[in-house]
Design a protein around this motif. Structure first.
Motif, PDB file in Angstrom:
ATOM      1  N   TRP A  31      84.540  53.449  36.243  1.00 49.18           N
ATOM      2  CA  TRP A  31      83.945  54.295  35.200  1.00 49.18           C
ATOM      3  C   TRP A  31      82.550  54.763  35.584  1.00 49.18           C
ATOM      4  O   TRP A  31      82.151  55.877  35.261  1.00 49.18           O
ATOM      5  CB  TRP A  31      83.928  53.559  33.848  1.00 49.18           C
ATOM      6  N   ILE A  32      81.814  53.936  36.297  1.00 48.46           N
ATOM      7  CA  ILE A  32      80.466  54.340  36.715  1.00 48.46           C
ATOM      8  C   ILE A  32      80.539  55.523  37.682  1.00 48.46           C
ATOM      9  O   ILE A  32      79.836  56.509  37.530  1.00 48.46           O
ATOM     10  CB  ILE A  32      79.727  53.168  37.409  1.00 48.46           C
ATOM     11  N   SER A  33      81.398  55.425  38.677  1.00 49.34           N
ATOM     12  CA  SER A  33      81.340  56.444  39.736  1.00 49.34           C
ATOM     13  C   SER A  33      82.693  56.903  40.247  1.00 49.34           C
ATOM     14  O   SER A  33      82.775  57.819  41.048  1.00 49.34           O
ATOM     15  CB  SER A  33      80.568  55.883  40.930  1.00 49.34           C
ATOM     16  N   GLY A  34      83.772  56.266  39.776  1.00 46.91           N
ATOM     17  CA  GLY A  34      85.091  56.600  40.309  1.00 46.91           C
ATOM     18  C   GLY A  34      85.368  55.929  41.637  1.00 46.91           C
ATOM     19  O   GLY A  34      86.463  56.020  42.166  1.00 46.91           O
ATOM     20  N   ASN A  35      84.388  55.247  42.159  1.00 48.15           N
ATOM     21  CA  ASN A  35      84.551  54.608  43.472  1.00 48.15           C
ATOM     22  C   ASN A  35      84.751  53.113  43.345  1.00 48.15           C
ATOM     23  O   ASN A  35      84.187  52.476  42.475  1.00 48.15           O
ATOM     24  CB  ASN A  35      83.286  54.788  44.319  1.00 48.15           C
ATOM     25  N   TRP A  36      85.514  52.577  44.248  1.00 46.58           N
ATOM     26  CA  TRP A  36      85.604  51.132  44.370  1.00 46.58           C
ATOM     27  C   TRP A  36      86.177  50.827  45.739  1.00 46.58           C
ATOM     28  O   TRP A  36      87.127  51.453  46.151  1.00 46.58           O
ATOM     29  CB  TRP A  36      86.493  50.532  43.279  1.00 46.58           C
ATOM     30  N   ARG A 148      80.803  71.101  40.148  1.00 49.58           N
ATOM     31  CA  ARG A 148      82.228  71.365  40.322  1.00 49.58           C
ATOM     32  C   ARG A 148      82.848  70.476  41.406  1.00 49.58           C
ATOM     33  O   ARG A 148      82.352  70.435  42.520  1.00 49.58           O
ATOM     34  CB  ARG A 148      82.454  72.846  40.653  1.00 49.58           C
ATOM     35  N   GLN A 149      83.905  69.786  41.011  1.00 46.95           N
ATOM     36  CA  GLN A 149      84.692  68.945  41.928  1.00 46.95           C
ATOM     37  C   GLN A 149      83.817  68.020  42.774  1.00 46.95           C
ATOM     38  O   GLN A 149      84.055  67.829  43.956  1.00 46.95           O
ATOM     39  CB  GLN A 149      85.560  69.825  42.812  1.00 46.95           C
ATOM     40  N   ALA A 150      82.807  67.456  42.122  1.00 46.10           N
ATOM     41  CA  ALA A 150      81.851  66.618  42.854  1.00 46.10           C
ATOM     42  C   ALA A 150      82.346  65.184  43.047  1.00 46.10           C
ATOM     43  O   ALA A 150      81.769  64.428  43.813  1.00 46.10           O
ATOM     44  CB  ALA A 150      80.518  66.602  42.113  1.00 46.10           C
ATOM     45  N   TYR A 151      83.376  64.804  42.313  1.00 40.10           N
ATOM     46  CA  TYR A 151      83.898  63.440  42.412  1.00 40.10           C
ATOM     47  C   TYR A 151      85.337  63.483  42.923  1.00 40.10           C
ATOM     48  O   TYR A 151      86.136  64.307  42.461  1.00 40.10           O
ATOM     49  CB  TYR A 151      83.883  62.760  41.036  1.00 40.10           C
ATOM     50  N   TYR A 152      85.676  62.606  43.837  1.00 39.33           N
ATOM     51  CA  TYR A 152      87.048  62.502  44.349  1.00 39.33           C
ATOM     52  C   TYR A 152      87.563  61.116  43.981  1.00 39.33           C
ATOM     53  O   TYR A 152      87.080  60.104  44.488  1.00 39.33           O
ATOM     54  CB  TYR A 152      87.040  62.691  45.868  1.00 39.33           C
ATOM     55  N   ILE A 153      88.514  61.093  43.061  1.00 35.45           N
ATOM     56  CA  ILE A 153      88.945  59.809  42.504  1.00 35.45           C
ATOM     57  C   ILE A 153      90.467  59.733  42.515  1.00 35.45           C
ATOM     58  O   ILE A 153      91.133  60.605  41.945  1.00 35.45           O
ATOM     59  CB  ILE A 153      88.408  59.659  41.052  1.00 35.45           C
ATOM     60  N   LYS A 156      92.252  62.956  43.479  1.00 38.87           N
ATOM     61  CA  LYS A 156      92.016  64.202  42.743  1.00 38.87           C
ATOM     62  C   LYS A 156      90.523  64.474  42.629  1.00 38.87           C
ATOM     63  O   LYS A 156      89.723  63.541  42.565  1.00 38.87           O
ATOM     64  CB  LYS A 156      92.554  64.077  41.301  1.00 38.87           C
ATOM     65  N   TYR A 157      90.154  65.754  42.585  1.00 42.75           N
ATOM     66  CA  TYR A 157      88.755  66.109  42.376  1.00 42.75           C
ATOM     67  C   TYR A 157      88.450  66.215  40.882  1.00 42.75           C
ATOM     68  O   TYR A 157      89.269  66.722  40.112  1.00 42.75           O
ATOM     69  CB  TYR A 157      88.444  67.453  43.042  1.00 42.75           C
ATOM     70  N   TYR A 158      87.267  65.774  40.512  1.00 36.67           N
ATOM     71  CA  TYR A 158      86.794  65.878  39.121  1.00 36.67           C
ATOM     72  C   TYR A 158      85.379  66.441  39.113  1.00 36.67           C
ATOM     73  O   TYR A 158      84.600  66.169  40.034  1.00 36.67           O
ATOM     74  CB  TYR A 158      86.762  64.506  38.442  1.00 36.67           C
ATOM     75  N   ASP A 159      85.058  67.185  38.060  1.00 39.78           N
ATOM     76  CA  ASP A 159      83.687  67.684  37.919  1.00 39.78           C
ATOM     77  C   ASP A 159      82.739  66.560  37.524  1.00 39.78           C
ATOM     78  O   ASP A 159      83.129  65.624  36.815  1.00 39.78           O
ATOM     79  CB  ASP A 159      83.600  68.737  36.798  1.00 39.78           C
ATOM     80  N   GLY A 160      81.494  66.685  37.929  1.00 40.58           N
ATOM     81  CA  GLY A 160      80.430  65.866  37.368  1.00 40.58           C
ATOM     82  C   GLY A 160      79.885  66.618  36.156  1.00 40.58           C
ATOM     83  O   GLY A 160      79.864  67.858  36.154  1.00 40.58           O
ATOM     84  N   VAL A 161      79.492  65.901  35.129  1.00 35.07           N
ATOM     85  CA  VAL A 161      78.954  66.548  33.921  1.00 35.07           C
ATOM     86  C   VAL A 161      77.508  66.101  33.750  1.00 35.07           C
ATOM     87  O   VAL A 161      77.213  64.908  33.797  1.00 35.07           O
ATOM     88  CB  VAL A 161      79.760  66.143  32.660  1.00 35.07           C
ATOM     89  N   ILE A 162      76.617  67.072  33.577  1.00 37.65           N
ATOM     90  CA  ILE A 162      75.205  66.764  33.322  1.00 37.65           C
ATOM     91  C   ILE A 162      74.925  67.029  31.843  1.00 37.65           C
ATOM     92  O   ILE A 162      75.204  68.130  31.347  1.00 37.65           O
ATOM     93  CB  ILE A 162      74.264  67.684  34.138  1.00 37.65           C
TER      94      ILE A 162
END
Ligand SMILES: CC(C)(COP(=O)(O)OP(=O)(O)OC[C@H]1O[C@@H](n2cnc3c(N)ncnc32)[C@H](O)[C@@H]1OP(=O)(O)O)[C@@H](O)C(=O)NCCC(=O)NCCS
Length: 172
Positions: A31-36, A148-153, A156-162
């Protein structure tokens, strides 16, 4: 600092074992970053250096009894614009969705606006983190932009939201 169901205090050396566990936990990191694994490769002493020695503005969140349940803090301080980026993690997973995040954020935001005299606070998350999004928007944060598509989880790519919050809007 005292909220309704949480307290915020300085982070102590004794807290680090618990933080080390949380930040190596799959769900929390997801949930923090999509990474593990996020920082599993950090040895315990490197973790201590990063989270305790260098991270000056990270605090502990406890419940009313004083049990550690998460951490909260800020970084990316811009002194002249009086802005910063806020971050939070409730590491005690069984407490998610019970108001602890909202309560501690409300206390911390008051502190940052009124004691630190910040003018603007920002947060960033990946678009799939609906719980964090609801929590921040419920406190008045407004979406300002997308990475746009800043996260790869999970393939799949997901947007980052500010999201951003101004002191004058929060006070209203
Ligand atoms: C994000 C986080 C801080 C929120 O704290 P919390 O105590 O779980 O959340 P709260 O109970 O205060 O509020 C959650 C909001 O999301 C909603 N919500 C709860 N579970 C949800 C879910 N599974 N999906 C979507 N929304 C959900 C709640 O209804 C509430 O919104 P409302 O006030 O409009 O009803 C906490 O869940 C957490 O630390 N998660 C793991 C790490 C993380 O995501 N950190 C933030 C990275 S930007």
């Amino acid at each position: 600092m005292q909220g309704k169901i949480t307290r915020i205090r300085s982070l102590e050396l004794n807290d680090l074992d618990t933080l080390f566990e949380w930040y190596n936990d799959h769900d929390f990191s997801y949930w923090i970053s999509g990474n593990w694994p996020l920082i599993t490769l950090l040895r315990r002493e490197e973790f201590e250096q990063k989270f305790y020695d260098e991270d000056n503005n990270r605090y502990a969140i406890t419940d009313i009894k004083g049990d550690l349940i998460g951490t909260i803090g800020f970084d990316q301080v811009n002194n002249s614009a009086r802005s910063a980026r806020l971050f939070i993690g409730i590491g005690q997973k069984d407490l998610w969705g019970q108001g602890y995040g909202t309560d501690s954020l409300r206390t911390f935001i008051n502190y940052l606006f009124n004691q630190w005299n910040f003018h603007r606070l920002a947060v960033e998350m990946w678009e799939g983190n609906h719980r964090a999004l609801s929590c921040y928007t419920g406190l008045g944060f407004i979406e300002e932009g997308r990475l746009r598509q800043a996260y790869y989880i999970d393939g799949k790519y997901y947007d980052g939201v500010i999201l951003g919050l101004l002191k004058q809007d929060y006070q209203k």
